[in-house]
Design a protein around this motif. Sequence first.
Motif, PDB file in Angstrom:
ATOM      1  N   GLN A   1     -20.768   3.599 -25.494  1.00 50.62           N
ATOM      2  CA  GLN A   1     -21.363   3.993 -27.051  1.00 50.62           C
ATOM      3  C   GLN A   1     -20.595   3.793 -27.789  1.00 50.62           C
ATOM      4  O   GLN A   1     -18.942   3.689 -27.480  1.00 50.62           O
ATOM      5  CB  GLN A   1     -21.104   5.806 -27.039  1.00 50.62           C
ATOM      6  N   PHE A   2     -21.364   3.387 -29.352  1.00 55.09           N
ATOM      7  CA  PHE A   2     -20.888   3.041 -30.269  1.00 55.09           C
ATOM      8  C   PHE A   2     -20.667   3.168 -31.450  1.00 55.09           C
ATOM      9  O   PHE A   2     -21.432   4.009 -31.497  1.00 55.09           O
ATOM     10  CB  PHE A   2     -20.326   1.132 -29.991  1.00 55.09           C
ATOM     11  N   LEU A   3     -20.268   3.410 -32.943  1.00 58.80           N
ATOM     12  CA  LEU A   3     -20.274   3.188 -33.750  1.00 58.80           C
ATOM     13  C   LEU A   3     -21.606   2.462 -34.917  1.00 58.80           C
ATOM     14  O   LEU A   3     -21.374   1.255 -34.672  1.00 58.80           O
ATOM     15  CB  LEU A   3     -19.308   3.415 -35.050  1.00 58.80           C
ATOM     16  N   ASP A   4     -23.666   3.284 -34.403  1.00 58.81           N
ATOM     17  CA  ASP A   4     -23.899   1.458 -34.820  1.00 58.81           C
ATOM     18  C   ASP A   4     -23.739   1.420 -36.460  1.00 58.81           C
ATOM     19  O   ASP A   4     -24.505   0.218 -36.395  1.00 58.81           O
ATOM     20  CB  ASP A   4     -25.241   2.355 -34.316  1.00 58.81           C
ATOM     21  N   HIS A   5     -23.206   2.152 -37.342  1.00 58.64           N
ATOM     22  CA  HIS A   5     -23.629   1.572 -38.321  1.00 58.64           C
ATOM     23  C   HIS A   5     -22.241   0.476 -39.264  1.00 58.64           C
ATOM     24  O   HIS A   5     -22.203   0.182 -39.744  1.00 58.64           O
ATOM     25  CB  HIS A   5     -23.000   2.935 -39.232  1.00 58.64           C
ATOM     26  N   LEU A   6     -21.137   0.242 -37.593  1.00 58.88           N
ATOM     27  CA  LEU A   6     -20.162  -0.912 -38.148  1.00 58.88           C
ATOM     28  C   LEU A   6     -20.408  -1.866 -37.495  1.00 58.88           C
ATOM     29  O   LEU A   6     -20.701  -1.611 -35.782  1.00 58.88           O
ATOM     30  CB  LEU A   6     -18.795   0.370 -37.687  1.00 58.88           C
ATOM     31  N   PRO A   7     -20.187  -2.862 -37.712  1.00 54.95           N
ATOM     32  CA  PRO A   7     -20.129  -4.248 -36.814  1.00 54.95           C
ATOM     33  C   PRO A   7     -19.337  -4.828 -35.681  1.00 54.95           C
ATOM     34  O   PRO A   7     -18.881  -3.269 -35.460  1.00 54.95           O
ATOM     35  CB  PRO A   7     -19.826  -5.249 -38.142  1.00 54.95           C
TER      36      PRO A   7
ATOM     37  N   ARG B   1     -14.705   4.413 -42.598  1.00 52.76           N
ATOM     38  CA  ARG B   1     -15.858   4.270 -42.763  1.00 52.76           C
ATOM     39  C   ARG B   1     -16.170   4.554 -41.041  1.00 52.76           C
ATOM     40  O   ARG B   1     -17.939   4.790 -40.606  1.00 52.76           O
ATOM     41  CB  ARG B   1     -15.810   2.354 -42.637  1.00 52.76           C
TER      42      ARG B   1
ATOM     43  N   ARG C   1     -12.964  -3.649 -26.541  1.00 55.00           N
ATOM     44  CA  ARG C   1     -12.346  -2.856 -26.715  1.00 55.00           C
ATOM     45  C   ARG C   1     -11.281  -1.331 -26.019  1.00 55.00           C
ATOM     46  O   ARG C   1     -10.390  -1.256 -26.632  1.00 55.00           O
ATOM     47  CB  ARG C   1     -13.806  -1.563 -27.390  1.00 55.00           C
TER      48      ARG C   1
ATOM     49  N   MET D   1     -11.334  -0.464 -32.878  1.00 55.90           N
ATOM     50  CA  MET D   1     -11.235   0.884 -33.575  1.00 55.90           C
ATOM     51  C   MET D   1     -10.616   1.580 -33.177  1.00 55.90           C
ATOM     52  O   MET D   1      -9.772   2.331 -33.765  1.00 55.90           O
ATOM     53  CB  MET D   1     -12.188   1.886 -32.817  1.00 55.90           C
TER      54      MET D   1
ATOM     55  N   VAL E   1     -16.636   9.055 -29.342  1.00 53.40           N
ATOM     56  CA  VAL E   1     -15.990   7.858 -28.936  1.00 53.40           C
ATOM     57  C   VAL E   1     -15.385   7.430 -29.502  1.00 53.40           C
ATOM     58  O   VAL E   1     -14.093   7.004 -29.203  1.00 53.40           O
ATOM     59  CB  VAL E   1     -17.486   6.625 -30.085  1.00 53.40           C
TER      60      VAL E   1
ATOM     61  N   GLN F   1     -21.546  11.925 -31.878  1.00 56.11           N
ATOM     62  CA  GLN F   1     -21.019  10.937 -31.134  1.00 56.11           C
ATOM     63  C   GLN F   1     -20.206  10.252 -31.372  1.00 56.11           C
ATOM     64  O   GLN F   1     -19.537   9.570 -30.559  1.00 56.11           O
ATOM     65  CB  GLN F   1     -22.210   9.181 -30.479  1.00 56.11           C
ATOM     66  N   VAL F   2     -20.390   9.363 -32.318  1.00 60.10           N
ATOM     67  CA  VAL F   2     -18.718   9.397 -33.288  1.00 60.10           C
ATOM     68  C   VAL F   2     -17.872   9.895 -33.100  1.00 60.10           C
ATOM     69  O   VAL F   2     -16.582   9.279 -32.783  1.00 60.10           O
ATOM     70  CB  VAL F   2     -19.168   9.305 -35.254  1.00 60.10           C
TER      71      VAL F   2
ATOM     72  N   VAL G   1     -11.081   6.441 -27.432  1.00 58.04           N
ATOM     73  CA  VAL G   1     -10.665   6.076 -28.015  1.00 58.04           C
ATOM     74  C   VAL G   1      -8.929   5.930 -28.352  1.00 58.04           C
ATOM     75  O   VAL G   1      -8.120   5.011 -28.806  1.00 58.04           O
ATOM     76  CB  VAL G   1     -10.993   4.534 -29.233  1.00 58.04           C
TER      77      VAL G   1
ATOM     78  N   ALA H   1     -15.544  -4.734 -35.868  1.00 51.67           N
ATOM     79  CA  ALA H   1     -15.100  -3.068 -36.226  1.00 51.67           C
ATOM     80  C   ALA H   1     -14.848  -1.198 -35.639  1.00 51.67           C
ATOM     81  O   ALA H   1     -13.857  -1.472 -34.788  1.00 51.67           O
ATOM     82  CB  ALA H   1     -15.926  -3.018 -37.424  1.00 51.67           C
TER      83      ALA H   1
ATOM     84  N   PRO I   1     -20.898   7.962 -40.984  1.00 50.91           N
ATOM     85  CA  PRO I   1     -21.982   6.630 -41.302  1.00 50.91           C
ATOM     86  C   PRO I   1     -21.631   7.609 -42.591  1.00 50.91           C
ATOM     87  O   PRO I   1     -21.825   8.683 -43.174  1.00 50.91           O
ATOM     88  CB  PRO I   1     -22.610   7.340 -40.242  1.00 50.91           C
TER      89      PRO I   1
END
Lengths: 223, 298
Positions: free
Chosen positions: A88-94, B17, A147, A101, B207, B203-204, B211, A97, B20
Amino acid sequence: MIAFDNVAYNYGGGELLSEVSLRLAPGSFHFLTGPSGAGKTTFLKLAYAELLPTAGRVTIFDREVRGLTRDDVALTRRRIGVVHQDVQFLDHLPLAANVAMPLMVSGRTGDPRDLTDLLQWVGLGQLGDALPPQLSGGERQRAALARAVIMGPDVILADEPTGNLDWEMSLRLLTLLVELNKMGKTILVATHDLNLIRTAKNQVAARVLRIRNRRIQLAGADL
Amino acid sequence: MIRRLRLLVTPDRQADRVVPPSGHSAWLTGFTAGAMTFLAVFALALSLASGRLADRWADALARTATVRISAPAEQMEIQTAAVLAVLSTTPGIASARALTPDEQKALLAPWFGPDLPLDALPLPQLIEVTEAPEGYDGEGLRQRLMAEAPGAVLDDHSRWRRPLATAAARLNLLGGLSLLLIGATMAAMITLAANASLAANAQVIRVLRIVGAQDDYIAAAFVRRFTLRALAGSGIGALAGLIGVALLPPVDEAGGFLTGLGFQGAGWLLPLLLPPIAAAVALLATRAAAFRKLRELP
């Protein structure tokens, strides 16, 4: 590093793991195998304190997980890199980034050149600006590995990291894990891909563990 | 504690950031804060206006009193003179004068019309008393009047003043209560919006936990965003409310209470306190919601 002493885990619908005792020594490489639903993912979640055992003791970096506060758990996870099958990633970040994280949440500012080197090491040097939904399954798995290692963790736990990858990409990911192990990292890979395990055993001194009847056994020549 | 505060107030563009940017909760929070602040400006104006009204009524009525003399016609002049004599020697009385027949006629005109035959009616003589700032001893004055003029009754207006002052105080209380209700409603709405946002971003959060993000870090990212939205929305609401109050008709003689609704002098600055208060409400509400949600996660 991580020790299980007579650990059991019960989901409420019956015992999934029972009498599990195991020590992951520093610099070791373990595979964990077993049929689907055997409890591989549960074992990994216990190993990074996402779950607490219903019996027995799990010790991470010499601290019993039951005694960890939520902040302690977060700090402990900074020393453990985790790679999931359904990463899983934060889909709104490239991508860059997302890979950075762990540094960001720990308040560290890494050298941008290190991040570039890391992305190149996993073969994603050109994709730093891409958004996660634009990546293929193999690229996502390699990004997850990047990551997982960016904080220089002591332990890397991978849950079916090659589950969605073709053989060539699986080998590439395996090579990265072996390289990390040669750098001194402790690796535990949960997988049901026996071909991957056989290939790895030609490259690294890996122990293979199997979950059978809720217990963990050391697998032998029948692999 | 200091680290937590720093996390909350220090702008961290990268950390901000991780949440979202879009979603219904964004405009809902800003709109709620703006609408509630707009209403709060009027509630504040009502509260201040009723406070001024209470002061005015209490002040104006407290400084005057009336002595009413009911006596046979042949006794009226004697008792009036006796009362005026008593009043002139009473400490705390600034002045006292007997109302003229015309003035008494004018007082009765609203009920009986202008052609009232005053001479034909056994009306009491009224004496208007103006109190000095230091005040007088009402009970002592009553006893002296009873001794000097048996038909004289002192009315210090407390019978009228009390319900008026009570009504004005109740209005003032209602204004304050309205402000509290508006604040509580805003907190509830922002909590709902924050909960929706936290649920949408499960989900954010997962994640970030994996991490190694601590709860403070995750909560701060949400709290900062909601606090800033509430501050911006409330700022617009306060400005609109101030313009609305400024556009109310000006106070005039015939206007009475309604045209007196508004701010005076430094009171115009009070609505500017509402946006920081709204931001503080949003901060506390979002923080509570965020930690409640985070505790549900491993």
